[in-house]
Motif scaffolding. Structure first.
Motif, PDB file in Angstrom:
ATOM      1  N   TYR A 184       0.837  -1.205   0.000  1.00  0.00           N
ATOM      2  CA  TYR A 184       0.000   0.000   0.000  1.00  0.00           C
ATOM      3  C   TYR A 184       0.873   1.257   0.000  1.00  0.00           C
ATOM      4  CZ  TYR A 184      -2.623   3.768   2.271  1.00  0.00           C
ATOM      5  OH  TYR A 184      -3.161   4.982   2.599  1.00  0.00           O
ATOM      6  N   ILE A 185       1.894   1.285   0.853  1.00  0.00           N
ATOM      7  CA  ILE A 185       2.797   2.447   0.899  1.00  0.00           C
ATOM      8  C   ILE A 185       3.557   2.588  -0.411  1.00  0.00           C
ATOM      9  CG2 ILE A 185       4.755   3.491   2.091  1.00  0.00           C
ATOM     10  CD1 ILE A 185       2.208   3.462   3.733  1.00  0.00           C
ATOM     11  N   ALA A 186       3.998   1.456  -0.983  1.00  0.00           N
ATOM     12  CA  ALA A 186       4.811   1.507  -2.208  1.00  0.00           C
ATOM     13  C   ALA A 186       4.029   2.079  -3.386  1.00  0.00           C
ATOM     14  CB  ALA A 186       5.313   0.108  -2.544  1.00  0.00           C
ATOM     15  N   VAL A 187       2.753   1.741  -3.494  1.00  0.00           N
ATOM     16  CA  VAL A 187       1.959   2.193  -4.644  1.00  0.00           C
ATOM     17  C   VAL A 187       1.290   3.539  -4.381  1.00  0.00           C
ATOM     18  CG1 VAL A 187      -0.013   1.622  -6.128  1.00  0.00           C
ATOM     19  CG2 VAL A 187       1.570  -0.178  -5.409  1.00  0.00           C
ATOM     20  N   CYS A 188       0.756   3.724  -3.192  1.00  0.00           N
ATOM     21  CA  CYS A 188      -0.012   4.939  -2.905  1.00  0.00           C
ATOM     22  C   CYS A 188       0.859   6.113  -2.459  1.00  0.00           C
ATOM     23  CB  CYS A 188      -1.067   4.641  -1.836  1.00  0.00           C
ATOM     24  SG  CYS A 188      -2.269   3.394  -2.347  1.00  0.00           S
ATOM     25  N   GLU A 189       2.020   5.840  -1.900  1.00  0.00           N
ATOM     26  CA  GLU A 189       2.932   6.901  -1.454  1.00  0.00           C
ATOM     27  C   GLU A 189       4.338   6.622  -1.995  1.00  0.00           C
ATOM     28  OE1 GLU A 189       2.056   9.551   0.148  1.00  0.00           O
ATOM     29  OE2 GLU A 189       0.037   9.015   0.818  1.00  0.00           O
ATOM     30  N   PRO A 190       4.508   6.574  -3.322  1.00  0.00           N
ATOM     31  CA  PRO A 190       5.821   6.185  -3.872  1.00  0.00           C
ATOM     32  C   PRO A 190       6.939   7.164  -3.544  1.00  0.00           C
ATOM     33  CG  PRO A 190       4.361   7.022  -5.595  1.00  0.00           C
ATOM     34  CD  PRO A 190       3.534   6.874  -4.369  1.00  0.00           C
TER      35      PRO A 190
END
Length: 370
Positions: A184-190
């Motif tokens: 989730y962090i990798a895709v939504c908050e790159p």
């Protein structure tokens, strides 16, 4: 003791109640203890049922003798047709070697290759260690059962096996939940990914996943303390919490309630975490995919393997539940379904991650190419 009082061998001493018809003679063997005593008491004495319940409870109490250590259990195991033991042994051995080789290779490569010391691969490493724990807890004993007919297991190894299997079942879910948070962090908050998912936070997430699983299972097995056991045969192919406590001399409602509550809470909680993560990932990929079409493929490559592993584990668990709802299913088939969740995911997970991750695949080739 009480059966001798209520079941006299000399039935001639029992008088006829009304007429000379011998068919009215009291017969405890034919009429049962309850009817016989009611007739002896004229069927009119108050509190007859309470007296009978107390009498039978006292009789059962004298017959139930708790086992003393050292306790040795006997697993029911599979029914093995004559001559099929060696074949089943080699199938189990092949499965276990595939699990050891596949998971061991990937764990080794991730540990040795510093380029793979990133959150996604570190969590994959933890997941594969879970797989090794579950398979090692069950498959070696199963091989001995197939080859030598070995079904006996001492108390401490039985508790250790059950603890390992349950820890595997919970730890797989908690690690998958941690992986969903990472994706989730990798895709939504790159842009903020490396600032959020620091090395300290990564190891904290992994440690929390393991500690939560160990704590929940430790509490579950805490209910075994001071519980007397009156049976030795575990009606399964491996030891479990319910299989052992099912042999208790007394009811164990607290363990039953805690076990159901824990299972429901963990399964529902992890499902909600994964569902929230992937709904957000889908929303972001659809929103920004109109501008940059590469976002769709990146999101798919990032999340596909994780989602497949989670769905595979859930399918294996559902098969176990469904199989026990059909009495017509053979016992051997039910037992086989019950071990799928510690055979199929551990055997397939290395293939899934090896095929999806190009970096992992390249590192494996580099380490094992002469």
């Amino acid at each position: 003791m009480f059966k001798d009082l209520l079941n006299p061998t000399d039935t001639s001493s029992v008088k006829k109640t009304e007429s000379g018809d011998e068919g009215n003679n009291l017969s405890i063997r034919e009429g049962g203890v309850n009817e016989a005593v009611k007739q002896l008491l004229g069927g009119r004495a108050p509190g007859v049922d309470e007296f009978l319940n107390e009498l039978l409870w006292m009789e059962n109490l004298t017959m139930v003798i708790p086992l003393k250590q050292p306790i040795v259990f006997e697993l029911e195991g599979f029914y093995i047709p004559p001559g099929f033991g060696p074949l089943l042994f080699f199938l189990a051995l092949f499965t276990y070697m595939a699990v050891l080789l596949g998971n061991g290779v990937i764990v080794y490569v991730i540990v040795m290759d510093k380029n793979l010391h990133r959150p996604m691969f570190v969590m994959v490493c933890h997941l594969l260690v879970c797989d090794l724990l579950g398979s090692t807890a069950v498959l070696p004993g199963l091989m001995m059962h197939f080859l030598m007919g070995q079904k006996r297991i001492a108390y401490i190894p039985a508790i250790a096996q059950a603890f390992s299997v349950h820890t595997y079942g919970v730890a797989v879910q908690t690690v998958l939940g941690a992986m969903a948070y990472d994706r989730y962090i990798a895709v939504c908050e790159p842009l903020r990914y490396h600032a959020i998912m620091t090395s300290a936070r990564l190891h904290s997430c992994c440690a929390l996943a393991w500690l939560l699983a160990l704590l929940l299972i430790a509490v579950l097995f805490g209910f075994h303390m001071n519980v007397p056991l009156c049976g030795r045969v575990i009606l399964h192919v491996y030891c479990s919490n319910r299989g052992i406590l099912g042999l208790a001399c007394i009811p164990t409602p607290a363990s039953n309630i805690y076990g159901l509550a824990m299972t429901w809470t963990v399964s529902t909680g992890i499902f909600l975490i994964i569902a929230f993560s992937y709904i957000r990932i889908l929303h972001v990929s659809l929103k920004h995919g109109r501008i940059d079409t590469s976002i769709h493929s990146k999101a798919f490559q990032t999340c596909a393997s994780h989602l497949v592993v989670y769905v595979l584990y859930q399918i294996a668990s559902v098969i176990i539940i469904v199989s026990y709802r059909f009495p017509s299913v053979s016992e051997n088939l039910k037992k086989f379904f019950s071990i799928l969740f510690i055979i199929v995911p551990p055997a397939i997970n290395p293939i899934i991650y090896g095929l999806v991750s190009k970096e992992l695949r390249s590192s494996i080739i580099k380490h094992f190419t002469i």
